[in-house]
Design an enzyme around this catalytic site. Structure first.
Site, PDB file in Angstrom:
ATOM      1  N   ARG A 196     -11.414   1.370  -7.648  1.00  0.00           N
ATOM      2  CA  ARG A 196     -12.809   1.259  -8.082  1.00  0.00           C
ATOM      3  C   ARG A 196     -13.458   2.538  -8.599  1.00  0.00           C
ATOM      4  O   ARG A 196     -14.293   2.439  -9.512  1.00  0.00           O
ATOM      5  CB  ARG A 196     -13.636   0.617  -6.962  1.00  0.00           C
ATOM      6  CG  ARG A 196     -13.290  -0.865  -6.803  1.00  0.00           C
ATOM      7  CD  ARG A 196     -13.634  -1.407  -5.456  1.00  0.00           C
ATOM      8  NE  ARG A 196     -12.788  -0.833  -4.414  1.00  0.00           N
ATOM      9  CZ  ARG A 196     -12.895  -1.101  -3.123  1.00  0.00           C
ATOM     10  NH1 ARG A 196     -13.826  -1.949  -2.719  1.00  0.00           N
ATOM     11  NH2 ARG A 196     -12.080  -0.545  -2.252  1.00  0.00           N
TER      12      ARG A 196
ATOM     13  N   ASP B 229      10.620 -10.374   4.382  1.00  0.00           N
ATOM     14  CA  ASP B 229      11.284 -11.663   4.650  1.00  0.00           C
ATOM     15  C   ASP B 229      12.690 -11.346   5.153  1.00  0.00           C
ATOM     16  O   ASP B 229      13.004 -10.175   5.405  1.00  0.00           O
ATOM     17  CB  ASP B 229      11.304 -12.508   3.360  1.00  0.00           C
ATOM     18  CG  ASP B 229      11.347 -14.004   3.647  1.00  0.00           C
ATOM     19  OD1 ASP B 229      12.101 -14.420   4.566  1.00  0.00           O
ATOM     20  OD2 ASP B 229      10.652 -14.765   2.968  1.00  0.00           O
TER      21      ASP B 229
ATOM     22  N   GLN C 270     -13.495   1.803   1.990  1.00  0.00           N
ATOM     23  CA  GLN C 270     -12.456   2.717   2.478  1.00  0.00           C
ATOM     24  C   GLN C 270     -13.054   3.569   3.596  1.00  0.00           C
ATOM     25  O   GLN C 270     -14.201   3.985   3.527  1.00  0.00           O
ATOM     26  CB  GLN C 270     -11.943   3.618   1.342  1.00  0.00           C
ATOM     27  CG  GLN C 270     -11.176   2.872   0.259  1.00  0.00           C
ATOM     28  CD  GLN C 270      -9.756   2.508   0.653  1.00  0.00           C
ATOM     29  OE1 GLN C 270      -9.363   2.655   1.813  1.00  0.00           O
ATOM     30  NE2 GLN C 270      -9.002   1.990  -0.293  1.00  0.00           N
TER      31      GLN C 270
ATOM     32  N   THR D 226      -3.558  -0.002   6.652  1.00  0.00           N
ATOM     33  CA  THR D 226      -4.729   0.735   7.166  1.00  0.00           C
ATOM     34  C   THR D 226      -5.740  -0.215   7.804  1.00  0.00           C
ATOM     35  O   THR D 226      -6.637   0.213   8.510  1.00  0.00           O
ATOM     36  CB  THR D 226      -5.402   1.557   6.049  1.00  0.00           C
ATOM     37  OG1 THR D 226      -5.464   0.762   4.878  1.00  0.00           O
ATOM     38  CG2 THR D 226      -4.622   2.821   5.757  1.00  0.00           C
TER      39      THR D 226
ATOM     40  N   ASP E 290       2.875  -3.953  -6.612  1.00  0.00           N
ATOM     41  CA  ASP E 290       2.524  -3.841  -5.189  1.00  0.00           C
ATOM     42  C   ASP E 290       2.519  -5.236  -4.553  1.00  0.00           C
ATOM     43  O   ASP E 290       1.465  -5.830  -4.354  1.00  0.00           O
ATOM     44  CB  ASP E 290       1.146  -3.177  -5.121  1.00  0.00           C
ATOM     45  CG  ASP E 290       0.615  -3.006  -3.710  1.00  0.00           C
ATOM     46  OD1 ASP E 290       1.395  -3.096  -2.755  1.00  0.00           O
ATOM     47  OD2 ASP E 290      -0.612  -2.775  -3.577  1.00  0.00           O
ATOM     48  N   LEU E 291       3.728  -5.758  -4.260  1.00  0.00           N
ATOM     49  CA  LEU E 291       3.817  -7.120  -3.697  1.00  0.00           C
ATOM     50  C   LEU E 291       4.200  -7.107  -2.216  1.00  0.00           C
ATOM     51  O   LEU E 291       4.229  -8.167  -1.585  1.00  0.00           O
ATOM     52  CB  LEU E 291       4.822  -7.963  -4.502  1.00  0.00           C
ATOM     53  CG  LEU E 291       4.458  -8.179  -5.979  1.00  0.00           C
ATOM     54  CD1 LEU E 291       5.505  -9.064  -6.665  1.00  0.00           C
ATOM     55  CD2 LEU E 291       3.071  -8.796  -6.131  1.00  0.00           C
TER      56      LEU E 291
END
Ligand code: C5P
Length: 232
Positions: A211, A64, A190, A119, A59-60
């Protein structure tokens, strides 16, 4: 790939992440590795987790110019990850270039999904900071449609948006959905959450759970509870 639970391994070091994964002796969960751990440890953490037999969502969130994203995606693809992502805001040209970069000489490639609007971005920030004046729901669906037009496999979104995304982009367009909490668990930071069972009913393809599993007293039991509610 069918429905699955992806554990967000938001740890600060490889040692913490590996100690966590060591607790799983019976199963090999699909894991998400984000910027914090990747920037701390580099590609070696990906190779190590892959060698242990886990599927990886890296998840990067690339964003660009198309040429840079294409070349960077080729590097990530060579790490043999299973899902990569980028910002749909980078344009259709950037997303197409990303797919080219990801595609290996043998024609295989990791799945590629797009972040629509984060979000953490709300209507006011979109209007004031980004000068985007359309309603945020419409922006999210427009970005999802752009991702589909570019040939991507799906988007990251809330389970609450999964139905609309599938209606607009088709049922095989993947919805990978964070914001999942157990009915009796802490919501934390959240805001709009669903349970794993609700996410399943809403049509999510993959839930991303951090979590509620990583901070649980018994992470393996918490993972199994997610699988029982979402997959089984
Ligand atoms: O711990 P928790 O279950 O909230 O973790 C959710 C994971 O999904 C985190 O890695 C977070 O960065 C990620 N995420 C999110 N909301 C988004 C996009 C990604 O919570 N819109």
């Amino acid at each position: 790939m069918g429905k699955d639970v992806i554990i967000a391994c938001d740890f600060a070091s490889a040692a913490q992440c590996i100690a966590f994964l060591d607790r799983f002796t019976m199963e090999k969960p699909f894991v998400k590795i984000g910027m914090e751990l990747f920037y701390a440890e580099g590609p070696s953490i990906i190779r190590e987790i892959k060698a242990r037999g886990h599927k990886i969502f890296l998840d990067l969130k690339l964003h660009d110019i198309p040429n840079t994203v294409k070349k960077s995606m080729a590097v990530l693809s060579a790490l043999d990850v299973d899902i990569c992502n980028l910002h749909a805001a980078g344009t259709i040209a950037m997303m197409k270039a990303a797919l080219e970069g990801l595609t290996r000489p043998d024609g295989t490639r990791p799945l590629l999904i797009a972040v629509t609007q984060l979000t953490s971005t709300d209507q006011a920030a979109m209007e004031n900071d980004l000068l985007i004046h359309a309603p945020i729901d419409q922006v999210v669906l427009h970005y999802a449609a752009n991702a589909k037009a570019a040939g991507l496999d799906g988007v990251v979104c809330s389970p609450l948006e999964a139905g609309k995304v599938h209606a607009a982009c088709g049922s095989s367009f993947l919805t990978v959905t964070p914001g999942v909490r157990f009915a009796d668990g802490d919501v934390g930071d959240q805001k709009r959450v669903t349970t794993p069972a609700q996410a399943k009913a809403l049509g999510s393809d993959y839930i991303v759970v951090g979590r509620p599993i990583t901070a649980a007293e018994d992470p393996v039991a918490a993972y199994r509870r997610c699988v029982a509610e979402f997959v089984d």
